[in-house]
Scaffold this motif. Structure first.
Motif, PDB file in Angstrom:
ATOM      1  N   ASN A   1      90.378 -80.332  56.577  1.00  0.00           N
ATOM      2  CA  ASN A   1      91.583 -79.668  57.089  1.00  0.00           C
ATOM      3  C   ASN A   1      92.860 -80.368  56.643  1.00  0.00           C
ATOM      4  O   ASN A   1      93.791 -80.584  57.414  1.00  0.00           O
ATOM      5  CB  ASN A   1      91.536 -79.586  58.613  1.00  0.00           C
ATOM      6  N   LEU A   2      92.890 -80.736  55.359  1.00  0.00           N
ATOM      7  CA  LEU A   2      94.057 -81.407  54.791  1.00  0.00           C
ATOM      8  C   LEU A   2      95.085 -80.353  54.401  1.00  0.00           C
ATOM      9  O   LEU A   2      94.775 -79.397  53.686  1.00  0.00           O
ATOM     10  CB  LEU A   2      93.618 -82.209  53.566  1.00  0.00           C
ATOM     11  N   ASN A   3      96.300 -80.518  54.873  1.00  0.00           N
ATOM     12  CA  ASN A   3      97.367 -79.549  54.627  1.00  0.00           C
ATOM     13  C   ASN A   3      98.652 -80.280  54.244  1.00  0.00           C
ATOM     14  O   ASN A   3      99.092 -81.180  54.969  1.00  0.00           O
ATOM     15  CB  ASN A   3      97.641 -78.714  55.878  1.00  0.00           C
ATOM     16  N   PHE A   4      99.234 -79.912  53.111  1.00  0.00           N
ATOM     17  CA  PHE A   4     100.557 -80.420  52.760  1.00  0.00           C
ATOM     18  C   PHE A   4     101.134 -79.563  51.633  1.00  0.00           C
ATOM     19  O   PHE A   4     100.425 -78.792  50.988  1.00  0.00           O
ATOM     20  CB  PHE A   4     100.521 -81.897  52.354  1.00  0.00           C
ATOM     21  N   GLU A   5     102.438 -79.715  51.422  1.00  0.00           N
ATOM     22  CA  GLU A   5     103.127 -79.029  50.339  1.00  0.00           C
ATOM     23  C   GLU A   5     103.855 -80.049  49.472  1.00  0.00           C
ATOM     24  O   GLU A   5     104.315 -81.077  49.968  1.00  0.00           O
ATOM     25  CB  GLU A   5     104.133 -78.006  50.890  1.00  0.00           C
ATOM     26  N   LEU A   6     103.936 -79.749  48.192  1.00  0.00           N
ATOM     27  CA  LEU A   6     104.724 -80.535  47.251  1.00  0.00           C
ATOM     28  C   LEU A   6     105.867 -79.649  46.790  1.00  0.00           C
ATOM     29  O   LEU A   6     105.651 -78.611  46.170  1.00  0.00           O
ATOM     30  CB  LEU A   6     103.866 -80.983  46.069  1.00  0.00           C
ATOM     31  N   LEU A   7     107.083 -80.063  47.126  1.00  0.00           N
ATOM     32  CA  LEU A   7     108.258 -79.253  46.838  1.00  0.00           C
ATOM     33  C   LEU A   7     108.906 -79.670  45.524  1.00  0.00           C
ATOM     34  O   LEU A   7     108.698 -80.783  45.040  1.00  0.00           O
ATOM     35  CB  LEU A   7     109.271 -79.388  47.973  1.00  0.00           C
TER      36      LEU A   7
ATOM     37  N   LEU B   1     104.743 -79.324  34.975  1.00  0.00           N
ATOM     38  CA  LEU B   1     105.558 -79.180  36.170  1.00  0.00           C
ATOM     39  C   LEU B   1     105.191 -80.218  37.219  1.00  0.00           C
ATOM     40  O   LEU B   1     106.035 -80.622  38.022  1.00  0.00           O
ATOM     41  CB  LEU B   1     105.384 -77.772  36.750  1.00  0.00           C
ATOM     42  N   VAL B   2     103.916 -80.659  37.215  1.00  0.00           N
ATOM     43  CA  VAL B   2     103.431 -81.612  38.210  1.00  0.00           C
ATOM     44  C   VAL B   2     102.633 -82.708  37.517  1.00  0.00           C
ATOM     45  O   VAL B   2     101.808 -82.422  36.643  1.00  0.00           O
ATOM     46  CB  VAL B   2     102.534 -80.913  39.260  1.00  0.00           C
ATOM     47  N   LEU B   3     102.879 -83.960  37.914  1.00  0.00           N
ATOM     48  CA  LEU B   3     102.055 -85.080  37.478  1.00  0.00           C
ATOM     49  C   LEU B   3     101.255 -85.596  38.662  1.00  0.00           C
ATOM     50  O   LEU B   3     101.787 -85.743  39.764  1.00  0.00           O
ATOM     51  CB  LEU B   3     102.914 -86.213  36.918  1.00  0.00           C
ATOM     52  N   LEU B   4      99.986 -85.875  38.406  1.00  0.00           N
ATOM     53  CA  LEU B   4      99.092 -86.488  39.380  1.00  0.00           C
ATOM     54  C   LEU B   4      98.735 -87.859  38.823  1.00  0.00           C
ATOM     55  O   LEU B   4      97.925 -87.971  37.911  1.00  0.00           O
ATOM     56  CB  LEU B   4      97.842 -85.624  39.580  1.00  0.00           C
ATOM     57  N   LEU B   5      99.360 -88.891  39.351  1.00  0.00           N
ATOM     58  CA  LEU B   5      99.296 -90.233  38.773  1.00  0.00           C
ATOM     59  C   LEU B   5      98.383 -91.103  39.624  1.00  0.00           C
ATOM     60  O   LEU B   5      98.726 -91.499  40.732  1.00  0.00           O
ATOM     61  CB  LEU B   5     100.706 -90.813  38.687  1.00  0.00           C
ATOM     62  N   ASP B   6      97.203 -91.396  39.077  1.00  0.00           N
ATOM     63  CA  ASP B   6      96.146 -92.090  39.808  1.00  0.00           C
ATOM     64  C   ASP B   6      96.058 -93.540  39.339  1.00  0.00           C
ATOM     65  O   ASP B   6      95.350 -93.851  38.389  1.00  0.00           O
ATOM     66  CB  ASP B   6      94.819 -91.354  39.590  1.00  0.00           C
ATOM     67  N   GLU B   7      96.812 -94.424  39.983  1.00  0.00           N
ATOM     68  CA  GLU B   7      96.842 -95.844  39.619  1.00  0.00           C
ATOM     69  C   GLU B   7      97.083 -96.029  38.114  1.00  0.00           C
ATOM     70  O   GLU B   7      96.421 -96.855  37.467  1.00  0.00           O
ATOM     71  CB  GLU B   7      95.522 -96.526  40.010  1.00  0.00           C
TER      72      GLU B   7
ATOM     73  N   GLN C   1     111.216 -86.221  34.914  1.00  0.00           N
ATOM     74  CA  GLN C   1     111.563 -85.438  36.095  1.00  0.00           C
ATOM     75  C   GLN C   1     113.008 -84.962  36.047  1.00  0.00           C
ATOM     76  O   GLN C   1     113.316 -83.841  36.470  1.00  0.00           O
ATOM     77  CB  GLN C   1     111.305 -86.244  37.359  1.00  0.00           C
ATOM     78  N   LYS C   2     113.888 -85.783  35.511  1.00  0.00           N
ATOM     79  CA  LYS C   2     115.306 -85.399  35.444  1.00  0.00           C
ATOM     80  C   LYS C   2     115.544 -84.238  34.492  1.00  0.00           C
ATOM     81  O   LYS C   2     116.563 -83.545  34.596  1.00  0.00           O
ATOM     82  CB  LYS C   2     116.148 -86.603  35.016  1.00  0.00           C
ATOM     83  N   GLU C   3     114.629 -83.997  33.569  1.00  0.00           N
ATOM     84  CA  GLU C   3     114.786 -82.900  32.612  1.00  0.00           C
ATOM     85  C   GLU C   3     114.678 -81.535  33.278  1.00  0.00           C
ATOM     86  O   GLU C   3     115.152 -80.536  32.737  1.00  0.00           O
ATOM     87  CB  GLU C   3     113.735 -83.013  31.508  1.00  0.00           C
ATOM     88  N   ASP C   4     114.034 -81.477  34.446  1.00  0.00           N
ATOM     89  CA  ASP C   4     113.825 -80.198  35.137  1.00  0.00           C
ATOM     90  C   ASP C   4     113.724 -80.480  36.633  1.00  0.00           C
ATOM     91  O   ASP C   4     112.805 -81.190  37.068  1.00  0.00           O
ATOM     92  CB  ASP C   4     112.543 -79.527  34.626  1.00  0.00           C
ATOM     93  N   ILE C   5     114.632 -79.918  37.423  1.00  0.00           N
ATOM     94  CA  ILE C   5     114.670 -80.211  38.859  1.00  0.00           C
ATOM     95  C   ILE C   5     113.458 -79.664  39.601  1.00  0.00           C
ATOM     96  O   ILE C   5     113.230 -80.011  40.758  1.00  0.00           O
ATOM     97  CB  ILE C   5     115.962 -79.673  39.507  1.00  0.00           C
ATOM     98  N   GLN C   6     112.668 -78.819  38.955  1.00  0.00           N
ATOM     99  CA  GLN C   6     111.471 -78.279  39.598  1.00  0.00           C
ATOM    100  C   GLN C   6     110.291 -79.260  39.541  1.00  0.00           C
ATOM    101  O   GLN C   6     109.315 -79.112  40.277  1.00  0.00           O
ATOM    102  CB  GLN C   6     111.053 -76.969  38.925  1.00  0.00           C
ATOM    103  N   ARG C   7     110.358 -80.252  38.684  1.00  0.00           N
ATOM    104  CA  ARG C   7     109.217 -81.136  38.464  1.00  0.00           C
ATOM    105  C   ARG C   7     109.005 -82.084  39.641  1.00  0.00           C
ATOM    106  O   ARG C   7     109.960 -82.548  40.260  1.00  0.00           O
ATOM    107  CB  ARG C   7     109.424 -81.931  37.177  1.00  0.00           C
ATOM    108  N   ALA C   8     107.734 -82.364  39.907  1.00  0.00           N
ATOM    109  CA  ALA C   8     107.381 -83.211  41.053  1.00  0.00           C
ATOM    110  C   ALA C   8     106.118 -83.983  40.724  1.00  0.00           C
ATOM    111  O   ALA C   8     105.392 -83.637  39.784  1.00  0.00           O
ATOM    112  CB  ALA C   8     107.170 -82.350  42.298  1.00  0.00           C
ATOM    113  N   TYR C   9     105.845 -85.027  41.531  1.00  0.00           N
ATOM    114  CA  TYR C   9     104.617 -85.771  41.281  1.00  0.00           C
ATOM    115  C   TYR C   9     104.026 -86.358  42.548  1.00  0.00           C
ATOM    116  O   TYR C   9     104.718 -86.565  43.552  1.00  0.00           O
ATOM    117  CB  TYR C   9     104.821 -86.864  40.229  1.00  0.00           C
ATOM    118  N   LEU C  10     102.709 -86.593  42.463  1.00  0.00           N
ATOM    119  CA  LEU C  10     101.952 -87.366  43.443  1.00  0.00           C
ATOM    120  C   LEU C  10     101.492 -88.634  42.741  1.00  0.00           C
ATOM    121  O   LEU C  10     101.003 -88.571  41.606  1.00  0.00           O
ATOM    122  CB  LEU C  10     100.731 -86.590  43.944  1.00  0.00           C
TER     123      LEU C  10
END
Length: 233
Positions: free
Chosen positions: A39-45, A174-180, A201-210
Motif C-alpha cells: 500500500n505504498l502511495n506517493f507522487e513525484l511532481l 523526464l525522470v531519473l531513478l538514481l540508485d546509489e 534538471q535545469k534544462e526542463d522544469i518538468q524533470r524530476a528525480y528519485l
C-alpha cells in the motif's frame, strides 16, 4: 511489513502545482512470500528532487527497479504522465524514466561509440546524437573533449559511471531513478555527477528525480523531500 512516510522540507519559494510526473498507488513488493512493503502511495511532481531512504534491505532498489519497469509490479499501480506504465512501449518508457546505478555496463569501443550506439536502437532511431550537448556536459565534469575518443577498456570505474550518465541524459529523460550511483566514487567525481544532474534538471522544469544514498550529507545537498520506507517491526 513496511509502510511509507513522506517528510517535506520544501521552502515557500518552491512551488510544484502541476500534475504529477509519476504516481504510485497501492504498490507492493515481496521477496520469498514476505512483503517488503504494501500500500505504498506517493507522487513525484515536476521539478522535485526526492530521496528514498530506509534501512538496508527495506527495498529501496526494488522500488526504483519496479518504477523503471525492470521488475514486475506485484501489487498496485504506477502511472507516468497520467497513464499506466503498461500503456507505454517499454523501451520508450525506459528512455523517459531512466534507472541508473553504481555498476554500469558499457559496450566495447570508445566513449563516443557508447554514446552513439544508443541511437542505433529501434526506440531511439528518431533522435540524433547531440555532440554539442555532450561537450557542454563534459565541461561540467572537467573532462576534455578527447575523453570521447578514449576506449572504455582504458577508463576508470568513475569514468565508466560518467559515460553511463552521459548516455542516459543525452536522451532527455523526464525522470531519473538514481540508485546509489555515486557510492563507489571519489568525492570529486561524485560532486561532478551531482552538478551534471542539476544541469540536466535545469534544462526542463518538468524533470524530476528519485535518489537513494547511504550518504545523508549528499541527500541533504541534492534533495528537498524524503520518502521513508520503514519497518513496523
Amino acid at each position: 511489513m513496511v509502510n511509507q512516510r513522506s517528510q517535506s522540507s520544501i521552502t515557500n519559494s518552491e512551488s510544484f502545482t502541476n500534475a504529477p510526473v509519476l504516481s504510485v498507488q497501492g504498490l507492493g513488493r515481496k521477496i520469498q512470500n514476505q512483503w517488503l512493503w504494501q500500500n505504498l502511495n506517493f507522487e513525484l511532481l515536476p521539478g522535485e528532487r526526492v530521496a528514498v531512504v530506509g534501512a538496508s534491505g527495506c527495498g529501496k532498489s526494488q522500488l526504483l527497479r519496479m518504477i523503471a519497469s525492470l521488475d514486475p509490479i506485484q501489487a498496485g499501480y504506477i502511472f507516468f504522465q497520467g497513464k499506466s506504465i503498461d500503456a507505454y512501449y517499454t523501451p520508450n518508457y525506459r528512455s523517459q524514466v531512466v534507472y541508473l546505478h553504481q555498476r554500469p555496463a558499457l559496450w566495447e569501443g570508445t566513449v563516443e561509440d557508447n554514446l552513439q550506439q544508443v541511437y542505433r536502437l529501434a526506440a531511439h532511431r528518431h533522435q540524433v546524437y547531440k555532440r554539442e550537448l555532450i561537450l557542454n556536459y563534459l565541461q561540467l565534469l572537467h573532462k576534455p573533449a578527447d575523453f570521447l575518443q578514449r576506449p572504455v577498456s582504458a577508463i576508470s570505474g568513475g569514468e565508466s559511471q560518467i559515460v553511463a550518465f552521459l548516455r542516459a541524459l543525452q536522451l532527455s529523460p523526464l525522470v531519473l531513478l538514481l540508485d546509489e550511483p555515486t557510492a563507489s566514487l571519489d568525492v570529486a567525481t561524485a560532486n561532478c555527477l551531482e552538478a551534471l544532474v542539476a544541469a540536466w534538471q535545469k534544462e526542463d522544469i518538468q524533470r524530476a528525480y528519485l535518489w537513494t544514498s547511504h550518504d545523508s550529507a549528499q541527500l541533504q545537498r541534492i534533495t528537498h523531500r524524503q520518502i521513508n520506507l520503514e519497518s513496523n517491526e
